[in-house]
Design an enzyme around this catalytic site. Structure first.
Site, short mmCIF file in Angstrom:
data_model
loop_
_atom_site.label_atom_id
_atom_site.label_comp_id
_atom_site.label_asym_id
_atom_site.label_seq_id
_atom_site.Cartn_x
_atom_site.Cartn_y
_atom_site.Cartn_z
N CYS A 3 5.81 -0.94 0.39
CA CYS A 3 5.98 0.19 -0.70
C CYS A 3 6.53 1.53 0.02
CB CYS A 3 4.65 0.69 -1.32
SG CYS A 3 3.53 -0.44 -2.20
N ARG A 27 7.64 5.75 -7.10
CA ARG A 27 7.58 4.93 -5.78
C ARG A 27 8.19 3.43 -6.35
NH1 ARG A 27 2.13 3.03 -6.02
NH2 ARG A 27 2.33 1.93 -3.96
N ASN A 78 0.07 0.65 0.98
CA ASN A 78 -0.74 0.00 1.81
C ASN A 78 -0.75 0.36 3.24
OD1 ASN A 78 -2.22 -2.33 0.91
ND2 ASN A 78 -0.79 -3.89 1.99
C1 TCH Z 1 -0.77 -3.69 -2.54
C2 TCH Z 1 -0.02 -2.19 -3.14
C3 TCH Z 1 0.43 -1.29 -2.18
C4 TCH Z 1 1.87 -2.01 -2.03
C5 TCH Z 1 2.17 -2.10 -0.69
O1 TCH Z 1 2.15 -0.91 -0.03
N1 TCH Z 1 2.46 -3.42 -0.12
C6 TCH Z 1 2.72 -3.34 1.20
C7 TCH Z 1 2.15 -4.48 1.93
S1 TCH Z 1 2.19 -4.52 3.55
O2 TCH Z 1 1.84 -3.30 4.12
O3 TCH Z 1 3.64 -5.01 3.79
O4 TCH Z 1 1.08 -5.26 4.04
C8 TCH Z 1 -1.68 -1.44 -3.67
C9 TCH Z 1 -1.10 0.09 -4.13
C10 TCH Z 1 -2.38 0.27 -5.21
C11 TCH Z 1 -3.31 -0.79 -5.12
C12 TCH Z 1 -4.41 -1.17 -6.18
C13 TCH Z 1 -4.92 0.25 -6.44
O5 TCH Z 1 -5.72 0.75 -5.43
C14 TCH Z 1 -6.08 -0.10 -7.37
C15 TCH Z 1 -6.99 -1.24 -7.25
C16 TCH Z 1 -8.14 -1.08 -6.08
C17 TCH Z 1 -9.18 -2.11 -5.96
O6 TCH Z 1 -10.16 -1.66 -4.79
C18 TCH Z 1 -8.29 -3.33 -5.38
C19 TCH Z 1 -7.27 -3.73 -6.54
C20 TCH Z 1 -6.17 -2.58 -6.78
C21 TCH Z 1 -5.49 -2.89 -8.04
C22 TCH Z 1 -5.32 -2.18 -5.89
C23 TCH Z 1 -4.39 -3.47 -5.19
C24 TCH Z 1 -3.36 -3.38 -4.29
O7 TCH Z 1 -4.03 -2.87 -3.07
C25 TCH Z 1 -2.50 -2.03 -4.60
C26 TCH Z 1 -1.79 -2.53 -6.00
#
Ligand code: TCH
Length: 324
Positions: A2, A16, A79
């Site tokens: 992200c 974002r 993340n």
């Molecule tokens: C995965 C998302 C971030 C995207 C990102 O950075 N991806 C990179 C992957 S990596 O680095 O390459 O491994 C994060 C951002 C916000 C997160 C969400 C929010 O925190 C809201 C909830 C929180 C709950 O605990 C889990 C589900 C969830 C719905 C989360 C799911 C997921 O972790 C999300 C959607």
């Protein structure tokens, strides 16, 4: 992966890219002032600042990914695998879970100064939202109209960094991301001069050669450099249209196109949505992977004194305008 960004013209913008291989059915969600925000360990906020952002709403609870409140304070979770470390409950602290962190801050603060005060008491605790939705390893960018900070809860404790570039991606930790920019001290948007050697005539055979060395791959450290270079060199008019167009171009410079990052057989990471909130006006704009049209939701078109959250499903299909 992200990328989060800020941008200022006449107004201030925060948004974002949400990069992932699947979607949780997230919606653009407005939480009005009198929605009672329950927290696992701290007292509920019966009334608070209203906010708008993208959230996955579960059991009438908005799990925000990113949001902006009516005072123009914004926050996004990205993340932060292997580095994020959440703690046990501690006495005398505000024990808040990571999934409550955005409402806790945006519900109560209007500036980074106020955020820093709250952060002095906070302890991010390891309580899952549910068995199906365990905690995510995240770090956050928080921004008001004038400044940004990065918040990382790691093994050694809570780290709060001033974020002078207004960009956040993922790993490594923010101090390393910022230090890494030193390696690009020579990159420029200007037409480069031959500093290689006067012993050889070198030709500037293409526009853009001043930026050679700025990485183009999709790793988080490369996206950080690319997004910072693009943002800090951004030029645009100050109208709403010019500002949000430029903002989406900044995010577009680190877009994830399907096929370039394979996670498993037939599984690819893509930019699911890109958002851009005008934090002064409370209008949240977004695009999705297959909908390049900019769609907006204005929080002030909702009853911000109500108790009920309002959600708009993301319009995901391409909106094509045939011109003849
Ligand atoms: C995965 C998302 C971030 C995207 C990102 O950075 N991806 C990179 C992957 S990596 O680095 O390459 O491994 C994060 C951002 C916000 C997160 C969400 C929010 O925190 C809201 C909830 C929180 C709950 O605990 C889990 C589900 C969830 C719905 C989360 C799911 C997921 O972790 C999300 C959607």
């Amino acid at each position: 992966m992200c990328t989060a960004a800020t941008y200022t013209t006449k107004d201030h913008y925060f948004g974002r890219n949400l990069d992932l291989e699947f979607s949780y059915n997230e919606t653009v969600t407005v939480t009005p002032r009198n929605y009672p925000f329950q927290f696992r360990k701290v007292k509920a906020l019966e009334s608070h600042y209203a906010m708008i952002g993208t959230a996955f709403v579960v059991d009438n609870y908005p799990l925000y990914y990113d949001a902006t409140n009516e005072k123009g304070l914004s926050m996004a979770g990205l993340n932060f695998p292997e580095n994020a470390d959440y703690k046990q409950e501690a006495e005398g602290k505000d024990n808040v879970t990571p999934f409550e962190f955005i409402p806790w801050i945006l519900g109560q603060c209007s500036t980074i100064k106020e955020v820093k005060e709250l952060l002095g008491r906070i302890n991010l605790i390891n309580i899952n939202f549910s068995e199906k939705l365990p905690l995510s390893p995240l770090h956050w960018m928080i921004s008001d109209r004038n400044e940004s900070i990065t918040v990382e809860s790691v093994k050694e404790g809570m780290k709060i960094y001033d974020n002078p570039v207004g960009i956040l991606t993922n790993n490594p930790t923010f101090d390393i991301q910022i230090f890494n920019l030193n390696n690009y001290v020579n990159a420029t948007r200007e037409i480069p001069e031959n500093r290689f050697s006067s012993a050889i005539a070198l030709d500037v055979y293409s526009r853009g050669m001043g930026g050679i060395g700025i990485p183009g791959d999709l790793s988080s450290s490369s996206r950080f450099v690319k997004a910072v270079f693009t943002k800090l060199n951004s030029v645009s008019g100050t109208s709403e249209s010019e500002s949000i167009s430029q903002f989406f171009h900044i995010l577009g410079s680190v877009n994830q196109e399907r096929g370039c990052v394979r996670l498993a057989e037939d599984t690819y990471e893509i930019t699911i949505y890109s958002s851009c909130c005008n934090v002064d006006k409370g209008v949240y704009y977004y695009k999705t992977y297959e909908n390049s049209q900019i769609t907006g939701v204005d929080m002030h078109n909702e009853n911000l004194d109500s108790q009920s959250i309002v959600s708009y499903p993301l319009i995901k299909e391409q909106q094509i305008k045939i011109q003849n």
